[in-house]
Design a protein around this motif. Sequence first.
Motif, short mmCIF file in Angstrom:
data_model
loop_
_atom_site.label_atom_id
_atom_site.label_comp_id
_atom_site.label_asym_id
_atom_site.label_seq_id
_atom_site.Cartn_x
_atom_site.Cartn_y
_atom_site.Cartn_z
N TYR A 167 0.75 -1.07 0.16
CA TYR A 167 0.07 0.02 0.09
C TYR A 167 1.00 1.15 0.03
O TYR A 167 2.04 1.21 0.18
CB TYR A 167 -1.12 0.17 1.25
N ASP A 168 0.22 2.23 -0.19
CA ASP A 168 1.03 3.64 -0.46
C ASP A 168 1.01 4.17 1.12
O ASP A 168 1.94 4.83 1.65
CB ASP A 168 0.29 4.66 -1.31
N LEU A 169 -0.28 4.00 1.83
CA LEU A 169 -0.48 4.50 3.08
C LEU A 169 -1.24 3.34 3.96
O LEU A 169 -2.24 2.86 3.46
CB LEU A 169 -1.28 6.03 3.15
N GLY A 180 -6.00 9.32 -5.13
CA GLY A 180 -5.72 8.51 -5.85
C GLY A 180 -4.58 7.35 -5.11
O GLY A 180 -4.16 6.46 -5.83
N TRP A 181 -4.46 7.53 -3.87
CA TRP A 181 -3.40 6.61 -3.28
C TRP A 181 -4.03 5.21 -2.61
O TRP A 181 -5.35 5.31 -2.52
CB TRP A 181 -2.68 7.40 -1.87
N LYS A 182 -3.34 4.44 -2.67
CA LYS A 182 -4.01 2.91 -2.29
C LYS A 182 -3.50 2.96 -0.76
O LYS A 182 -2.42 2.90 -0.15
CB LYS A 182 -2.93 1.79 -3.00
N VAL A 183 -4.83 3.01 -0.25
CA VAL A 183 -4.65 3.32 1.62
C VAL A 183 -5.45 1.80 2.05
O VAL A 183 -6.38 1.21 1.57
CB VAL A 183 -5.55 4.31 1.75
N ALA A 184 -4.68 1.71 3.11
CA ALA A 184 -5.19 0.54 4.11
C ALA A 184 -5.58 1.14 5.46
O ALA A 184 -4.64 1.73 5.88
CB ALA A 184 -4.42 -0.63 4.13
N VAL A 185 -6.61 0.56 6.17
CA VAL A 185 -7.11 0.92 7.55
C VAL A 185 -7.03 -0.37 8.27
O VAL A 185 -7.88 -1.29 7.95
CB VAL A 185 -8.25 1.79 7.56
N THR A 236 12.78 2.82 2.68
CA THR A 236 12.45 1.52 1.93
C THR A 236 11.00 1.01 2.30
O THR A 236 10.60 0.09 1.82
CB THR A 236 13.30 0.39 2.44
N GLY A 237 10.17 1.80 3.05
CA GLY A 237 8.86 1.48 3.41
C GLY A 237 9.02 0.83 4.53
O GLY A 237 9.82 0.15 5.38
N PHE A 238 7.37 0.36 5.20
CA PHE A 238 7.36 0.00 6.52
C PHE A 238 6.79 -1.63 6.39
O PHE A 238 5.65 -1.56 5.77
CB PHE A 238 6.51 0.65 7.17
N SER A 284 3.91 -1.10 3.54
CA SER A 284 3.25 0.37 2.99
C SER A 284 4.37 1.28 3.06
O SER A 284 5.47 1.26 3.68
CB SER A 284 2.43 1.02 4.05
N LYS A 285 4.30 2.23 2.03
CA LYS A 285 5.40 3.29 2.13
C LYS A 285 5.28 4.29 3.30
O LYS A 285 6.32 4.85 3.60
CB LYS A 285 5.13 3.97 0.63
N LEU A 286 4.18 4.31 3.71
CA LEU A 286 4.11 5.21 4.90
C LEU A 286 3.00 4.69 5.88
O LEU A 286 2.04 4.20 5.60
CB LEU A 286 3.51 6.63 4.39
N VAL A 287 3.39 4.82 7.09
CA VAL A 287 2.43 4.43 8.18
C VAL A 287 1.93 5.50 8.91
O VAL A 287 2.71 6.44 9.12
CB VAL A 287 3.21 3.38 9.18
N VAL A 288 0.67 5.87 9.45
CA VAL A 288 0.17 6.74 10.31
C VAL A 288 -0.33 6.12 11.52
O VAL A 288 -1.32 5.02 11.32
CB VAL A 288 -0.78 7.63 9.62
#
Length: 369
Positions: free
Chosen positions: A3-5, A25-30, A128-130, A142-146
Amino acid sequence: MKYDLAIIGGGISGLSAAILCAKQGWKVAVFEKDTYPKHKVCGEYISNESREFLTKLGLPIEEMNLPSINKFLLTTHYGTSSSCTLETGGFGLSRYAFDQLLAKEAQQLGVFLFQNTRIKSIDGKAETGFNITDTKGESYHSKLVVGAWGRSNALDHSKPIANTEAWVGIKYHVEKGPDTDTIEIHAFEDGYCGISEVEDGNFCLCYLAKAKGLKAFKGDIEAFEKAVLAKNPFLKERLASTKIVGPITTSQFYFGVNQQKPPFPYLGDASGFIPPLTGNGMSLALRSSKALAPNINAFLKGEITYDSLLQSQATYTSNYLKRRVNRGILLQNLLFLKPAFLNKWMMHAFAISPFALRIMTRLAVGKKL
C-alpha cells in the motif's frame, strides 16, 4: 499486500484521513481492532465547525435530519444553573452511526478496511517502506504508516499522555432528555455529565469522573451514580430516564498532548486528548486529518522529505493542538473551583449574565474546518 499508506486505527481521524488520501488516488489500508458499527464512550455532539468538512468528505449530513443544537444549559451539584445560546452550535450524531458512515465512504473510495485486526509490530524506514505484522501473522508493506489508534499506543499499549490524573468515562443512550435544540452539562463532585439528542430520537448521556471517585465505590457504577451524581438535582432527573444502551465504559483518560517524538505521524487522540466538556473532541480528530493529509500527499509524491512530514505534524501538535487542549483543560477546571463559594459565585455570574457563559462556550470552539 502493498500500500501507499497504512493507517493504524479506524476511528474518526483514521477514517477521515483515509478518505482524503484515497481521493488523491493513493492505495490506502486501514487496520481497525474492532468491527463496525460499535458504541463508544463519547459525548456525541459535533460542533458546526466540522459540518462543511464532513459534507466534503462525502457524508450525507444534510440529508439525515440530525438534531440541531444551539442552546446550552450548565448546572452544578449546588443546585445552581445557567444557560445561553451557542454561537456556532452543533448537531447530534452517535459514534455508532458516525464511524459506520465514515467506514462506508472509505470503502466506496477503494480503501482496504481490515476490521477485527490488531497490529503486532511495525518495522522499516521511510526510504524502503514499512513492514506491518498483525497478531494473526499476516504481513503488509506500506510506503508510509500513520498512527491513529487513540489514547493508547496500539503497539506497546502505553499511555503517552499519562502524566496527569486519570479519569473514567461512562455512556448510556436513554429515552428522555432536554429539548432537541439543547445540550446540557451537569457537574457533580469531581466530574460532569453531558446529555443531548442523537440521530435516532434517543439521547446520549455520557459522563466523565475522576477515577479515584469510582474506585471508592469498588467500581460499582450504580452505587456511584446514586451517591455522587444524583446530588445534582438536575442530573438525578436525567439519570431516571429509561436506559436503552449501556453502560458503555472506558478508563484511563488523560488530558494533554503527546510530547513523545513519534517514529511516524500521529492523528487524533494519539496526538492529544481534549476534555470532553468542550464538545470538540470529534472536531479535533477531523481537523488533525485535514491538517496532515496534504503533507502525506506531498511526501508520497516525493515533494517533501520524511523529516519534513514529521516536523509538520510536530508543529501542528505543539502549536494549534496544544492551545486547544490547554484551553479545554482550563474550562474544565472552572467546574471544580474550590472552595464552594467560588463555584457558586461563578454560576451566579453566569446566571445574571448569560453573555459571560457565552464567552466561555465561544472559547471552546475553533474556526470552521
